[in-house]
Design an enzyme around this catalytic site. Structure first.
Site, mmCIF file in Angstrom:
data_model
loop_
_atom_site.group_PDB
_atom_site.id
_atom_site.type_symbol
_atom_site.label_atom_id
_atom_site.label_comp_id
_atom_site.label_asym_id
_atom_site.label_seq_id
_atom_site.Cartn_x
_atom_site.Cartn_y
_atom_site.Cartn_z
ATOM 1 N N GLU A 60 -0.639 -9.265 -0.439
ATOM 2 C CA GLU A 60 -2.053 -9.544 -0.123
ATOM 3 C C GLU A 60 -2.920 -9.491 -1.379
ATOM 4 O O GLU A 60 -3.865 -10.259 -1.523
ATOM 5 C CB GLU A 60 -2.558 -8.541 0.927
ATOM 6 C CG GLU A 60 -1.949 -8.808 2.295
ATOM 7 C CD GLU A 60 -2.214 -7.697 3.290
ATOM 8 O OE1 GLU A 60 -1.953 -6.528 2.955
ATOM 9 O OE2 GLU A 60 -2.688 -7.991 4.396
ATOM 10 N N ALA A 106 0.870 -1.174 0.000
ATOM 11 C CA ALA A 106 0.000 0.000 0.000
ATOM 12 C C ALA A 106 0.905 1.222 0.000
ATOM 13 O O ALA A 106 2.072 1.143 0.414
ATOM 14 C CB ALA A 106 -0.878 -0.015 1.240
ATOM 15 N N GLU A 165 5.060 -5.178 7.048
ATOM 16 C CA GLU A 165 4.335 -4.158 7.816
ATOM 17 C C GLU A 165 4.899 -3.975 9.217
ATOM 18 O O GLU A 165 4.832 -2.885 9.788
ATOM 19 C CB GLU A 165 2.840 -4.512 7.905
ATOM 20 C CG GLU A 165 2.055 -4.351 6.611
ATOM 21 C CD GLU A 165 2.053 -5.604 5.737
ATOM 22 O OE1 GLU A 165 2.928 -6.473 5.929
ATOM 23 O OE2 GLU A 165 1.174 -5.714 4.858
ATOM 24 N N GLY A 167 0.674 -4.994 1.057
ATOM 25 C CA GLY A 167 -0.579 -5.034 0.290
ATOM 26 C C GLY A 167 -0.387 -5.673 -1.082
ATOM 27 O O GLY A 167 -1.337 -6.232 -1.646
HETATM 28 N N1 DAK Z 1 4.665 3.169 -0.694
HETATM 29 C C1 DAK Z 1 5.053 4.346 -1.244
HETATM 30 N N2 DAK Z 1 6.173 4.491 -1.937
HETATM 31 C C2 DAK Z 1 6.934 3.397 -2.120
HETATM 32 C C3 DAK Z 1 6.590 2.129 -1.588
HETATM 33 C C4 DAK Z 1 5.364 2.046 -0.844
HETATM 34 N N3 DAK Z 1 4.925 0.900 -0.307
HETATM 35 N N4 DAK Z 1 7.552 1.237 -1.927
HETATM 36 C C5 DAK Z 1 8.471 1.932 -2.643
HETATM 37 N N5 DAK Z 1 8.109 3.224 -2.773
HETATM 38 C C6 DAK Z 1 8.805 4.292 -3.498
HETATM 39 C C7 DAK Z 1 10.025 4.775 -2.722
HETATM 40 O O1 DAK Z 1 9.653 5.710 -1.727
HETATM 41 C C8 DAK Z 1 10.860 5.392 -3.844
HETATM 42 O O2 DAK Z 1 10.329 6.646 -4.148
HETATM 43 P P1 DAK Z 1 11.284 7.957 -4.303
HETATM 44 O O3 DAK Z 1 12.095 8.004 -3.081
HETATM 45 O O4 DAK Z 1 12.110 7.622 -5.536
HETATM 46 O O5 DAK Z 1 10.338 9.088 -4.507
HETATM 47 C C9 DAK Z 1 10.576 4.478 -5.023
HETATM 48 O O6 DAK Z 1 9.333 3.797 -4.707
HETATM 49 C C10 DAK Z 1 11.645 3.433 -5.250
HETATM 50 O O7 DAK Z 1 11.829 2.729 -4.031
HETATM 51 P P2 DAK Z 1 13.282 2.513 -3.368
HETATM 52 O O8 DAK Z 1 14.207 3.619 -3.723
HETATM 53 O O9 DAK Z 1 13.058 2.235 -1.926
HETATM 54 O O10 DAK Z 1 13.729 1.197 -4.143
HETATM 55 P P3 DAK Z 1 14.712 0.071 -3.644
HETATM 56 O O11 DAK Z 1 14.926 -0.819 -4.816
HETATM 57 O O12 DAK Z 1 15.903 0.658 -2.958
HETATM 58 O O13 DAK Z 1 13.914 -0.741 -2.512
HETATM 59 C C11 DAK Z 1 11.960 -1.863 -1.578
HETATM 60 C C12 DAK Z 1 12.803 -1.476 -2.852
HETATM 61 C C13 DAK Z 1 10.699 -2.557 -2.067
HETATM 62 C C14 DAK Z 1 12.764 -2.828 -0.726
HETATM 63 C C15 DAK Z 1 11.632 -0.568 -0.781
HETATM 64 O O14 DAK Z 1 11.101 0.401 -1.661
HETATM 65 C C16 DAK Z 1 10.647 -0.819 0.313
HETATM 66 O O15 DAK Z 1 11.013 -1.325 1.382
HETATM 67 N N6 DAK Z 1 9.390 -0.412 0.117
HETATM 68 C C17 DAK Z 1 8.356 -0.492 1.101
HETATM 69 C C18 DAK Z 1 7.867 -1.908 1.248
HETATM 70 C C19 DAK Z 1 6.813 -2.033 2.321
HETATM 71 O O16 DAK Z 1 7.060 -1.705 3.490
HETATM 72 N N7 DAK Z 1 5.596 -2.475 1.957
HETATM 73 C C20 DAK Z 1 4.505 -2.587 2.873
HETATM 74 C C21 DAK Z 1 3.754 -1.290 2.935
HETATM 75 S S1 DAK Z 1 2.443 -1.346 4.152
HETATM 76 C C22 DAK Z 1 -5.071 -1.349 3.609
HETATM 77 C C23 DAK Z 1 -4.765 -2.378 2.756
HETATM 78 C C24 DAK Z 1 -3.460 -2.833 2.710
HETATM 79 C C25 DAK Z 1 -2.477 -2.247 3.479
HETATM 80 C C26 DAK Z 1 -2.802 -1.224 4.327
HETATM 81 C C27 DAK Z 1 -4.116 -0.772 4.399
HETATM 82 N N8 DAK Z 1 -6.381 -0.841 3.655
HETATM 83 C C28 DAK Z 1 -7.390 -1.339 2.738
HETATM 84 C C29 DAK Z 1 -6.752 0.189 4.555
HETATM 85 C C30 DAK Z 1 -1.110 -2.693 3.332
HETATM 86 C C31 DAK Z 1 -0.097 -2.080 3.938
HETATM 87 C C32 DAK Z 1 1.211 -2.152 3.317
HETATM 88 O O17 DAK Z 1 1.407 -2.718 2.296
#
Ligand code: DAK
Length: 270
Positions: free
Chosen positions: A124, A78, A144, A121
């Site tokens: 998921e 997400a 998460e 997400g």
């Molecule tokens: N959200 C927003 N931006 C994201 C992102 C995300 N989940 N994942 C990556 N990006 C963005 C980064 O901020 C970066 O943007 P800029 O800095 O260039 O502006 C760009 O994508 C490239 O990412 P990285 O520079 O970080 O790329 P790397 O190759 O170095 O790393 C990575 C890739 C996937 C390991 C890293 O980006 C990362 O850790 N990303 C976050 C992964 C994560 O934590 N995912 C879980 C998010 S929480 C809901 C339903 C579902 C959910 C919640 C609510 N409802 C219906 C209410 C689910 C929650 C989640 O998924």
């Protein structure tokens, strides 16, 4: 009804198309398209995705749907930036889970063609699909915990049902990433294929399913999903009712007649 307006809509975050199959119905293809943020799933994207899926679900010319991303990411979760400032009540009022419930209610099979990151997400969303075809490069995870929260779109439940408690606990409590081979061995992934053919493989599978009798496909999907929240007794009852129901379809008579007459069946989807 075959209404193609969803193919022409000016979506901002997804690309929508349909592919012809050698036999039978078409496949609806949805590509998540926010490559600059690794296909992070923001609200607008989820709204578009669900609308497109439902339009394909209603279209009598569609047999199956495929959701994909790009080589680098199916979806990295997400959109964290969209949630960063939100409190509990704001999240509750937004009621974004309603969209995810609509995915669960789709009648036609949905296949996730996953390459690169399928995190949070994104993982998921892949699990909300009925099958996952994964490129060798794919990385699955529920990170998460590293953001101070837990999976909220079914991760704790769907993972446990798919791969069991032991591995799910490890995955969710550590937030680690896992390869597609590991997730195939665990039972989450249908098939792992070379990086350059994951979409082709998913479309081939969708094409094969689209060549089958539609109502039987939909009722079979419904029965398999029913098994997730029913006892064996009520699940068997449910399966039996759907089995009886299929004996009223024209396709059942055609399928069995064609077998007896040693010819290929001609499905009507009725
Ligand atoms: N959200 C927003 N931006 C994201 C992102 C995300 N989940 N994942 C990556 N990006 C963005 C980064 O901020 C970066 O943007 P800029 O800095 O260039 O502006 C760009 O994508 C490239 O990412 P990285 O520079 O970080 O790329 P790397 O190759 O170095 O790393 C990575 C890739 C996937 C390991 C890293 O980006 C990362 O850790 N990303 C976050 C992964 C994560 O934590 N995912 C879980 C998010 S929480 C809901 C339903 C579902 C959910 C919640 C609510 N409802 C219906 C209410 C689910 C929650 C989640 O998924």
């Amino acid at each position: 009804m075959s209404d193609k307006t969803h193919l022409e809509k000016p979506y901002k975050n997804i690309l929508v198309s349909e592919t012809e199959n050698p036999i039978g119905l078409k496949t609806g293809l949805i590509q998540i398209n926010r490559p600059e943020v690794l296909n992070a799933l923001n609200n607008e994207l989820m709204q578009e995705l669900v609308n497109a899926l439902e339009a394909f679900d209603r279209d009598i010319e569609t047999g199956c749907m495929v959701i994909t991303g790009n080589q680098k990411a199916f979806a990295a979760g997400a959109d964290i930036k969209e949630m960063a400032d939100a409190g509990s009540i704001e999240m509750l009022v937004r009621d974004q889970f309603a969209r995810w419930d609509r995915i669960r209610k789709l009648k036609k099979p949905v296949i996730a063609a996953v390459s690169g990151f399928a995190l949070g997400g994104g993982c998921e969303l892949a699990m909300s699909c009925d099958m996952i075809i994964a490129a060798e490069s794919a990385k699955f995870g529920q990170p998460e915990i590293n953001l101070g929260v837990i999976p909220g779109a079914g991760g704790t439940q769907r993972l446990t049902k798919a791969i069991g408690k032991a591995k799910t606990m490890e995955m969710i409590l550590t937030g680690r990433m896992y390869t597609s081979k590991e997730m195939f061995d665990a039972g989450l992934v249908t098939k792992v294929v070379d990086n350059d053919v994951y979409l082709e493989e998913a479309l081939e599978l969708a094409g094969e399913i689209s060549s089958k009798p539609t109502i039987a496909v939909q009722l079979a999907k419904e029965c398999v999903l029913k098994s997730f929240d029913s006892t064996i007794e009520s699940g068997l009852e449910f399966e039996r009712k759907n089995f009886y129901l299929l004996f009223s379809t024209e396709d059942k008579f055609e399928g069995m007649k064609a077998f007896v007459e040693k010819r290929k069946p001609e499905w009507k989807g009725k």
